[in-house]
Structure formats: structure tokens, C-alpha cells
Enzyme design. Sequence first.
Site, short mmCIF file in Angstrom:
data_model
loop_
_atom_site.label_atom_id
_atom_site.label_comp_id
_atom_site.label_asym_id
_atom_site.label_seq_id
_atom_site.Cartn_x
_atom_site.Cartn_y
_atom_site.Cartn_z
N SER A 49 59.56 84.26 90.92
CA SER A 49 58.42 83.52 90.40
C SER A 49 57.51 84.44 89.59
O SER A 49 57.94 85.05 88.63
CB SER A 49 57.69 82.85 91.55
OG SER A 49 56.70 81.97 91.08
N ASP A 106 55.00 80.73 84.12
CA ASP A 106 55.48 81.95 84.76
C ASP A 106 56.98 82.11 84.51
O ASP A 106 57.61 81.26 83.88
CB ASP A 106 55.12 81.94 86.25
CG ASP A 106 55.88 80.91 87.06
OD1 ASP A 106 56.47 79.99 86.46
OD2 ASP A 106 55.88 80.99 88.30
N ASP A 111 59.86 81.71 86.01
CA ASP A 111 60.84 80.65 86.29
C ASP A 111 60.29 79.27 85.95
O ASP A 111 60.90 78.26 86.27
CB ASP A 111 61.32 80.70 87.74
CG ASP A 111 60.24 80.39 88.75
OD1 ASP A 111 59.08 80.76 88.51
OD2 ASP A 111 60.55 79.78 89.79
N ASP A 115 57.92 77.29 86.90
CA ASP A 115 57.51 76.24 87.83
C ASP A 115 55.98 76.19 87.96
O ASP A 115 55.44 75.23 88.50
CB ASP A 115 58.18 76.40 89.20
CG ASP A 115 57.84 77.70 89.91
OD1 ASP A 115 57.18 78.57 89.32
OD2 ASP A 115 58.26 77.85 91.08
#
Length: 570
Positions: A148, A308, A310, A312
Site C-alpha cells: 500500500s 497510493d 496500489d 486503493d
Amino acid sequence: MTVNEAALAKYEEWKNDPSIDETTKEELRGIAGNENEIVDRFYRDLEFGTGGLRGVMGAGTNRLNAYTVGKATQGLADWVLSQGADSPSVVIAHDSRNNSPEFALDAALVLAANGIKAYLFPSLRPTPQLSFSVRALKATAGIVITASHNPPEYNGYKAYNKDGCQLVPHEAEQAIAKIQQVTSFGQVRTISREKAEEGGLLQWLGQAEDEQFIDTVASCSLNAELLKSGLGERVSVVFTPLHGSGNLPVRGVLAKAGFSNVHIVAEQEQPDGYFSTVKSPNPEEREAFTKAIELAKQVDADIIIGTDPDADRMGAVVKNNQGEYVVLSGNQSGAIMVYYTLSQLKEKGKLPANGIVVKTIVTSEMGADIAKSFGVDVVNTLTGFKYIGEKMTQYEATGENTFLFGYEESYGYLTGTYARDKDAVVASLLICEAAAYYKNQGKTLYDVLLELYAQYGTYLEGLQSRTLKGLDGVQKIGAIMEDWRINPPVEIAGIKVNSVLDYSVGLNGLPPENVLKYMLADGSWFCLRPSGTEPKIKVYFAVRGQSQQDASSALEQLTAVVMNRVDQQA
């Protein structure tokens, strides 16, 4: 045997294990005699937390590497096979972090060796697309290799169930039990990529799946016709993917929705596992938007969005009344999106009688108050979007509620039921759409936020965290939580503590979790929670005032008193 002795013994086992390659052993020999380093690497196995498996990359049981990924995947494979699916399959995606493509392929080959079909994306993709693809392909499970928004030295491993939701506690416990049965790396099965492809156990995903995801997210637009009539062109958007997987899907969805005036931060456009232009690729932090704000000033942007690695989590930056760019908190963005979503559904006569908004226990009550004013119920879950996803699946099965919006203060949002994880792609669409809609009325999103404060009260929230690394840090965090549990304050900053919510006993039907929330007489609250993915203790604060000055003063006082006690213990 003490913890240190056990760690040193495990270190020797790794050096002598014939399953471990020479390069890894050389790294381990390089720390010979450094007991602190050895203990930190081996005092525990990485554990599944709110975000799955996450840690610093390197050799050791308390590190993320090909061996810990292999062990986790063998255990996950055993869990998948125990689910009894006729043709078990797992979808795998990864972000832009160093070693992510290699870890993703490692996992795919372990699954294939266990007779489980692996669907693998050949390059970086957003975490929410993984969730979507698990559902679309009717897979048995999913894996994302990501850490993340953590610093570059970290990577991680998120596991998903057949609903596209991160494993919830009872599933995680089952998977962990299987992982723990893998006591040596010799038990980890694997085959070559060639054999996996020839046997049909490794299938590559690509453009068709990307287009399906983008089309589905774009369909969540609440004002598609208005945007395409020219409104989308009038809004100037600056976007930074912070070197991550949001670049192509966010741009694709915005273009499809009619946003043609989108400016990309060129220095942060390309994937970079070192995230070399930022201290941390975290849209929760203003520093991550430094270059985006520079560009926004040049192009007079109405809104800045950042995702960010990834993709999400989504952060937004808007102009205040002085024309300065200010970073919205996750709670502020969430409140705006809740209001925009519900007001538009109501205006169009599409607001269902059984609609529901789902948020976490550490998320502001502002969005909840907004939802209730529209006659929409609100449900609280523990921290971690998997709990929101679990609720969505429950509502889908029973029909008791219609999911409208889910969010958490840490910049995670979802509308639509195509996924079971937070999605920065749909959040980018929704907040840009809100900016366009209100610009058409002569308002900025900051104006809208002030109107919401005037209507519902000025809500302000804060988050403090203290990083306490290693075994000593784990023990300190445990001691802090225990002290606050055993010796709860009677008052804080002159305000009476009305009640203490100890979630470790499983309150309100929620799973037990080591979280303490203190409810104060004036409606404010604060909450202590150890991070599930980082060596941190987090302290959340929330106040509600009559004005911004009133709320700011109350938040400052509450934070100072609580953190003074925490810091004395840390």
C-alpha cells in the site's frame, strides 16, 4: 528458550537449510554477530493484520522474501483446496514496488504446483481491480503483492476470498493454520513457468480485463450525461499516481466520464519502486502533493487527486477561500462524497428506502449524520475495509439493505458493488464529478465543506502515531494498551469520560480486536489502536464544535493531554 535464543536458533536453521539459495545465505552471513539485527529478523513470523502480510523486504522470518511468500502461498493453496471448489483458481495482481512482479510469479507457480489455476496480470494493476477480477472470473481466491502506502523498503501480501474481499478473521485464522503447518521450505511445492503455462495452470490477464474494469467503474457515475455535455471539460484536474498503479485506470475512467482537462504530474507518472520523488507515497500526507500543487498553480486546477501505489487510497486537494490549496482529510473527502452521492440519488428519485452507508469505528460521525439526514442507515465496522466488504456481501445475500457507500478515515472509499475493497479509481471519479457538479453552481468543494459544517456542525479529526520497532516495541505497545485498559481516565482535558468501549471483548457483534475508544461528555472521542500492518500505535481523535476555531482548540487540547500520557509510556 527465550525469544532471543529462539530467534538465533531460527537464524542458524536458515543458514543451514538446503532449500534456501546461496544469495540469501550470504545476506544472513553478513549480519553474523549482530544479535539485535538477527533477533529483529527472526523473533517472529510475519502475521496477517488488517492488510494481510506486510513487512520489510530481506532475509528472515520477519521479512518479506521469496521464502515467506512461498510459505504463505503454500498455506493459502491448502486453504483454497479445503474450500471444495470444483476447479479452484486464484487471481494475482501486484503494484509497482520492488520485487512485486517476482513475488507475484512465485505465488502463481506455487499455486500451479498445487493444481490451482493462477490468473496473473503481467504488469502492475490496482488492488480494487484484483477484487473486481476475482468476482468477474468467479475465482476461489485472490492475492495482491503490495505494501500500500508504506515506505519503499516494505512489501506485502494481501489474500482475498471468493467474494473479492480480504480474508476476514475466521478465514484468516484458517489460512494461518494451514501456513503454520508448512514447517519447512521443502514443503513448498513449485513448478517452472513453462510447465505451468503448458498445463493451463498459469493464464495471463490483460486488456480485456482492464477494459471491463474501467467500464464498470465508469458506470458508477451519477451525472454521466451532464459531464459529457461539456461540464467535464470545464474542470481542471491535476492527477499524481505517485509512481503507482493508478496512472492508467484513473486516467481511463476520467476520460470515459468526459474529463478532458486532466494534467498528470510527469515526474510521478511512471512506476518506481523507490518512490524517488516523495518521502512516502502516501496521499494522506501533504508532502506527497508537493509537485502536484506546483503543477496545479500553473494550470489553475480546480482539484488535485493522488493515489497510493496500489491505487486503493485516494487523497484530494482543493482551493480554500484564500485561493490556497489545502489537503482534505479522509473524513472531509468522505463527508463530501457521502453528501454528493445521497443528494444526487434523492434528486433523481433513486434513493432506496433500505439504503445503507458503512464506515469504520474510527471514522468521523459527520458522514453518518449526513446519511441519517437523508433517511439512510449507517453501520460501523472495525478498522479494515475487509469488514466493509463483508457487510456488502451479507447485504447482497439477504437483500436487507442496499449498499450505497463505504469509507474509512484513511482515504479508502467505495461506491458500487463491483468490488469488495476500497477503490481510488472510483473515488477519483466521484470526487472530480462532485467538483464539476458544484463548479456548475459556482461553488468549490471547499465551499461545499463549509456549507456542510454550517448544517451539521464543524467536525475535526486528528491522528497521531508512534512507531515502536522490534520486539521491544511490540511489548511497549502491549503495555500502553493494557495501562489504558486497566487505568482508564475519568476525565480528559477537563471533560468527563462518559464511557469506554473495549472492542477486545467483541462489542456490537463485531469480532474481538485490541481497540479502546473513549467517549467524552461533549460528544468528542479518542481511540487507541495498534496498527495491524506497521510497528505503530495509532491514536485517533474527533471533536465537534460550533466553529472551526472552536473545534481546532478542542482538538488541540484533547490531543495534547492524551499524547502526553502515551509518550510517557512509549
